[in-house]
Write a protein that holds these residues in place. Sequence first.
Motif, short mmCIF file in Angstrom:
data_model
loop_
_atom_site.label_atom_id
_atom_site.label_comp_id
_atom_site.label_asym_id
_atom_site.label_seq_id
_atom_site.Cartn_x
_atom_site.Cartn_y
_atom_site.Cartn_z
N THR B 83 0.99 -1.51 -0.55
CA THR B 83 -0.01 -0.05 -0.17
C THR B 83 1.20 1.21 0.16
OG1 THR B 83 -1.94 -0.88 1.17
CG2 THR B 83 -2.06 0.98 1.20
N GLN B 141 -6.70 -7.89 -1.11
CA GLN B 141 -6.51 -6.77 -0.81
C GLN B 141 -5.54 -5.86 -1.37
OE1 GLN B 141 -5.99 -6.43 3.37
NE2 GLN B 141 -8.27 -7.35 3.96
N GLU B 144 -6.84 -4.68 -4.75
CA GLU B 144 -7.96 -3.97 -5.02
C GLU B 144 -6.58 -2.49 -4.67
OE1 GLU B 144 -10.59 -3.69 -1.19
OE2 GLU B 144 -11.43 -5.17 -1.41
N GLN B 145 -5.75 -2.42 -3.93
CA GLN B 145 -4.83 -2.21 -4.08
C GLN B 145 -4.51 -1.86 -5.72
OE1 GLN B 145 -3.29 1.06 -1.40
NE2 GLN B 145 -5.32 0.08 -0.45
N LYS B 149 -4.34 1.91 -7.82
CA LYS B 149 -3.34 2.37 -7.91
C LYS B 149 -3.23 2.52 -8.86
CE LYS B 149 -0.28 0.71 -4.51
NZ LYS B 149 0.46 2.09 -3.46
#
Lengths: 217, 217
Positions: B83, B141, B144-145, B149
Amino acid sequence: MATPTPDRALPLRERKKQRTFRALADVALARFTERGFDEVTLEEIVDEVEISKRTFFRYYSSKESVALAAEAELWLAYVAEFTATDLHGDVLTALRTALTTAITGMDEDWPRRFLATRRLVAGHNGLRKHSLVMAAHHQEQIVEQLEAKLGRDGREDVRLRLLGEIVFGAYRVGAKNWTAGRGKGAGSRGKGGRATLSARVGEAFDAVSDAVALAAD
Amino acid sequence: MATPTPDRALPLRERKKQRTFRALADVALARFTERGFDEVTLEEIVDEVEISKRTFFRYYSSKESVALAAEAELWLAYVAEFTATDLHGDVLTALRTALTTAITGMDEDWPRRFLATRRLVAGHNGLRKHSLVMAAHHQEQIVEQLEAKLGRDGREDVRLRLLGEIVFGAYRVGAKNWTAGRGKGAGSRGKGGRATLSARVGEAFDAVSDAVALAAD
DNA sequence: AAGAAAATGGCACCGAGTGGCAGTATGCCA
DNA sequence: TGGCATACTGCCACTCGGTGCCATTTTCTT
């Protein structure tokens, strides 16, 4: 419905077992779909099929596994298909072809059951768990086949296991899109289900090298 | 051992919770390792930490999850690391670097706990299940990042999810080799554990494109 | 010091899964 | 066709992981 007459040639006992096996899967899938996995107790299913709880566990190892019967059938078919394949040229392609062949070769009403199963899995953690483990189990079998066919040891040649991961990864991506991509009720008719799923999985395989090469900016 | 004083700055209540959280994981791992996952009951663990069974489930959601605490820590660190990464150039490389960075940045005694955990997982189906699901959860997750991005939607661009599958696949291959590749008792000393694991995972990543291109005959 | 908020404990309860054994169906052979 | 061996099944009691509920204790705040 969905409980075709088992093979006439088999001994009586065997036929009976097959029927029970199938009836359990059908009833379970129906009830789970109607009211949710957690809201249906084993006892209920067992009562409807008129069998004791104890006997249930001689057919299926858990409540989850009866829900995932349709998926199990696919893996069985895939392993069989790939085992029967003789390998030359591009390995990933061979793995892929065996998978799509297995998919398109499934039962007439398999897509309906499989779609229902995937929807259950999508909405339930415990089922997702079991589904992943089941896949992982067959992934190992595929890798064993790879070792045998290539005469290499997966512990030394990392690529074999990686191929396993990639194949099953691509499957998951394709299957996810298939499951999400169709309106309610579709997939029950014709062979559309199988062809479409096969196509989705194919697309995922197609995108593998692009994914590896993907660049930001 | 392995229950370092929690951060002094935190409010008392919070420190106490952290200690309990950690004590549960430590005791559980020790007992599981000694006598096997199935042979140890929750009550035993709970008694040793002097906490009620009811309270246990306010810390961990299941018996499995307390056994996999060390692995959970890694995923937490990985998601945080990625992240915080800003993406440019090769995406797979960025994903890989964040992972190896997370690994080498773990606690002093993490490798010992993690190795013990992996051994438990290797020998127990239920734990394997849970481990896979936990990984899948953090994989989501990460994807999703990626979406955030790259400003792309994983449902349209299959490559994002494929990258997720490949990254976690490579991790599994690397971790498996690491777990298998070390004699009993090793990995408890120094930072060797982390560096070695990181190297094994690195090797797996290195082999990805070779795997895709692998040909028979 | 007092009261709000959070954490805990204790209990009753549910349901999945197992071991053991007795009963019943099926296959096999005389 | 009868009868025996061998599955397969049912029943029962039991273990254990996990949850809902509410009373009690501990910590934080002011």
